[in-house]
Design a protein around this motif. Structure first.
Motif, PDB file in Angstrom:
ATOM      1  N   MET A   1     -27.026  14.032  47.886  1.00 26.65           N
ATOM      2  CA  MET A   1     -27.290  15.466  47.723  1.00 26.65           C
ATOM      3  C   MET A   1     -26.913  16.206  49.009  1.00 26.65           C
ATOM      4  O   MET A   1     -27.289  15.793  50.104  1.00 26.65           O
ATOM      5  N   THR A   2     -26.163  17.275  48.847  1.00 24.30           N
ATOM      6  CA  THR A   2     -25.783  18.098  49.987  1.00 24.30           C
ATOM      7  C   THR A   2     -26.654  19.347  50.013  1.00 24.30           C
ATOM      8  O   THR A   2     -26.656  20.124  49.055  1.00 24.30           O
ATOM      9  N   LEU A   3     -27.374  19.531  51.088  1.00 26.41           N
ATOM     10  CA  LEU A   3     -28.267  20.669  51.214  1.00 26.41           C
ATOM     11  C   LEU A   3     -27.589  21.803  51.984  1.00 26.41           C
ATOM     12  O   LEU A   3     -26.769  21.556  52.872  1.00 26.41           O
ATOM     13  N   PRO A   4     -27.912  23.035  51.644  1.00 32.98           N
ATOM     14  CA  PRO A   4     -27.313  24.163  52.378  1.00 32.98           C
ATOM     15  C   PRO A   4     -27.841  24.216  53.806  1.00 32.98           C
ATOM     16  O   PRO A   4     -28.891  23.660  54.113  1.00 32.98           O
ATOM     17  N   ARG A   5     -27.101  24.891  54.648  1.00 36.98           N
ATOM     18  CA  ARG A   5     -27.507  25.081  56.029  1.00 36.98           C
ATOM     19  C   ARG A   5     -27.588  26.582  56.337  1.00 36.98           C
ATOM     20  O   ARG A   5     -26.768  27.360  55.851  1.00 36.98           O
TER      21      ARG A   5
END
Length: 254
Positions: A1-5
């Protein structure tokens, strides 16, 4: 899972122009931008005070340049911005008020206030935008407006007129310059403890009116403005343009 920054609030490598920079809200805005990493160009009319302030910034380890200038002198202002720009960030905090009942307003008071609060602001903002467009750069341009750009106030017909005009100007400029990724916004404080604000706060009946209208129950401090300026200047506000950030303690909520 890629989380926003979260987008960066860091302004390193940016050049900011701040007018009215030697006191009050302008000084606070300059500090906020310098703390975030921007090189600040400080603008005011009083050269000695301006150079002393630039030295104080430098002593803090911040990048700062003094530029003595009267922005109501439009030709000189445009020439200075063309020479020293382009600027990635503008905070126009120069402004004044001459409060009186509308029936007592003099032509001189009207002209003096509108010439600085509207005419000078218009051509200053245009000059900074022209520099950015010519350089193919994006930018964040901010004018310090007021909650009085959204409501009326006692003995403030001229001042309110100028701040309402500033709001309309900002929206139109934001529409025009949006394709260039130049953002244009206003910051709208309530009464702030500054030399200008103290003129009203010192009058007991006006102070009572102010404290009744501000839902948080206190007048503002310069520090209440500083975070908003750094935010609007940064990538964290990349989709914010043509609008007003009201820092009014809830004054305009009703």
């Amino acid at each position: 899972m890629t989380l926003p920054r979260t987008p960066s609030f860091n302004l390193s490598g940016k050049r900011a122009l701040i007018t009215g920079a030697t006191s009050g809200i302008g000084e606070g805005c300059a500090v906020a931008l310098a703390e975030a990493g921007a090189h600040v160009t400080l603008v005011a009319r009083t050269a000695d005070k301006l150079h002393a302030q630039a030295a104080a910034f430098t002593n803090e380890g911040w990048g700062a340049t003094a530029l003595p200038l009267d922005i109501s002198d439009i030709a000189s202002t445009e020439a200075a911005i063309a020479q020293h720009g382009p600027f990635d960030i503008l905070v126009n905090s120069a402004g004044l008020a001459r409060h009186s009942p509308a029936v007592a307003t003099t032509i001189d008071d009207y002209d003096t206030v509108t010439d600085l609060n509207v005419k000078a602001a218009y051509f200053l903002t245009r000059a900074v935008a022209k520099g950015l467009i010519a350089a193919g750069k994006t930018g964040s341009l901010m004018n310090i407006s007021s909650q009085m750009g959204h409501v009326g106030g006692i003995d403030r017909a001229v001042y309110c007129a100028t701040k309402h005009a500033l709001e309309g100007m900002t929206k139109s400029m934001a529409i025009e310059w949006g394709p260039h990724q130049i953002r244009v916004n206003t910051i709208c404080p309530t009464f702030i403890r500054t030399p200008l604000g103290e003129q009203t706060l010192a009058i007991p009946e006006r102070r009572a009116w102010i404290e009744e209208k501000i839902k948080l129950g206190r007048v503002g401090e310069v520090t209440d403005i500083m975070g908003a300026v750094a935010f609007l200047a940064s990538d964290a506000a990349a989709l914010i343009t043509g609008t007003s950030l009201l820092i009014d303690g809830g004054w305009t909520a009703d």
